[in-house]
Design a protein around this motif. Structure first.
Motif, mmCIF file in Angstrom:
data_model
loop_
_atom_site.group_PDB
_atom_site.id
_atom_site.type_symbol
_atom_site.label_atom_id
_atom_site.label_comp_id
_atom_site.label_asym_id
_atom_site.label_seq_id
_atom_site.Cartn_x
_atom_site.Cartn_y
_atom_site.Cartn_z
ATOM 1 N N GLU A 96 0.815 -1.221 0.000
ATOM 2 C CA GLU A 96 0.000 0.000 0.000
ATOM 3 C C GLU A 96 0.839 1.257 0.000
ATOM 4 O OE1 GLU A 96 -2.991 0.423 2.951
ATOM 5 O OE2 GLU A 96 -4.073 -1.350 2.320
ATOM 6 N N THR A 97 2.036 1.182 0.544
ATOM 7 C CA THR A 97 2.903 2.360 0.605
ATOM 8 C C THR A 97 3.908 2.356 -0.545
ATOM 9 O OG1 THR A 97 4.320 1.237 2.227
ATOM 10 C CG2 THR A 97 2.640 2.739 3.084
ATOM 11 N N VAL A 98 3.533 1.688 -1.621
ATOM 12 C CA VAL A 98 4.274 1.665 -2.874
ATOM 13 C C VAL A 98 5.715 1.195 -2.666
ATOM 14 C CG1 VAL A 98 4.683 2.957 -5.009
ATOM 15 C CG2 VAL A 98 2.825 3.640 -3.514
ATOM 16 N N ARG A 99 5.853 0.104 -1.910
ATOM 17 C CA ARG A 99 7.170 -0.505 -1.699
ATOM 18 C C ARG A 99 7.074 -2.011 -1.972
ATOM 19 N NH1 ARG A 99 8.550 1.563 4.132
ATOM 20 N NH2 ARG A 99 6.312 1.460 4.316
ATOM 21 N N GLU A 100 6.515 -2.330 -3.128
ATOM 22 C CA GLU A 100 6.347 -3.725 -3.512
ATOM 23 C C GLU A 100 7.672 -4.464 -3.630
ATOM 24 O OE1 GLU A 100 5.123 -1.145 -5.259
ATOM 25 O OE2 GLU A 100 2.951 -1.361 -5.325
ATOM 26 N N ASP A 101 8.752 -3.716 -3.899
ATOM 27 C CA ASP A 101 10.061 -4.340 -4.054
ATOM 28 C C ASP A 101 10.713 -4.666 -2.710
ATOM 29 O OD1 ASP A 101 10.371 -1.591 -3.474
ATOM 30 O OD2 ASP A 101 12.419 -1.614 -4.262
ATOM 31 N N CYS A 102 10.170 -4.170 -1.625
ATOM 32 C CA CYS A 102 10.736 -4.439 -0.293
ATOM 33 C C CYS A 102 10.358 -5.852 0.158
ATOM 34 C CB CYS A 102 10.222 -3.430 0.725
ATOM 35 S SG CYS A 102 10.719 -1.740 0.369
ATOM 36 N N TYR A 119 12.503 -5.085 7.415
ATOM 37 C CA TYR A 119 12.398 -5.259 5.967
ATOM 38 C C TYR A 119 13.573 -4.595 5.267
ATOM 39 C CZ TYR A 119 10.273 -0.559 6.222
ATOM 40 O OH TYR A 119 10.018 0.775 6.473
ATOM 41 N N THR A 120 13.823 -5.032 4.050
ATOM 42 C CA THR A 120 14.877 -4.453 3.225
ATOM 43 C C THR A 120 14.259 -3.976 1.910
ATOM 44 O OG1 THR A 120 15.407 -6.582 2.204
ATOM 45 C CG2 THR A 120 16.670 -5.970 4.157
ATOM 46 N N CYS A 121 14.858 -2.947 1.359
ATOM 47 C CA CYS A 121 14.404 -2.398 0.080
ATOM 48 C C CYS A 121 15.636 -2.071 -0.756
ATOM 49 C CB CYS A 121 13.607 -1.115 0.282
ATOM 50 S SG CYS A 121 12.196 -1.256 1.393
ATOM 51 N N GLU A 122 15.491 -2.162 -2.064
ATOM 52 C CA GLU A 122 16.599 -1.790 -2.940
ATOM 53 C C GLU A 122 16.775 -0.283 -2.983
ATOM 54 O OE1 GLU A 122 16.528 -3.608 -6.778
ATOM 55 O OE2 GLU A 122 16.009 -5.568 -5.952
#
Length: 144
Positions: A96-102, A119-122
């Protein structure tokens, strides 16, 4: 707002001294956001984007009489699906917070009502003050 912080701190006090101190330092000053899963089950989320950790908070009524996350949980004791529901809420919040890649990389259960997810994000960590984007239908939260 101050009243909410006090209530959170008191509620988190049930998790023990070490957990209480950690949660207070990490989450109490953050605004609460809500994510809904399953049959309209809301969970409060405190997202510390600089540390890439979020605290998911449920309430005791939901944990006793919750409806699960779909037909596969009908008739199941809500305690049996608790971990799965919290993981689903964490994933839904990132989406929902536009962090699908996390990706969620770990979790710490503080109590039956509180679980922290790392969590980790690129993408790089956003600077303080960045507005959190939300999908349509959700309002933006205050800057951090």
């Amino acid at each position: 707002m101050k009243r909410r912080a006090i209530l959170i701190a008191l509620g988190l006090g049930l998790t023990g001294c070490t957990g209480f101190e950690y949660i207070s330092k990490t989450y109490v000053s953050l605004p609460v956001q809500v994510v809904t899963i399953g049959c309209n089950e809301p969970y409060e989320v405190y997202d510390n984007r600089q540390r890439r950790r979020m605290l998911i908070v449920s309430n005791s009524l939901r944990e006793v009489a919750g409806c699960g996350i779909g037909e596969r949980n009908e008739g199941r004791d809500p305690r049996a699906s608790r971990a799965e529901r919290f993981r689903t809420a964490a994933r839904a919040f990132l989406d929902e917070t536009v962090r699908e890649d996390c990706q969620v990389k770990g979790e710490t259960v503080f109590s039956d009502l509180q679980t922290e997810f790392a969590y980790t994000c690129e993408a790089p960590i956003e600077p303080r003050g960045t507005l959190t984007p939300r999908l349509p239908g959700r309002s933006k939260v205050a800057p951090r």
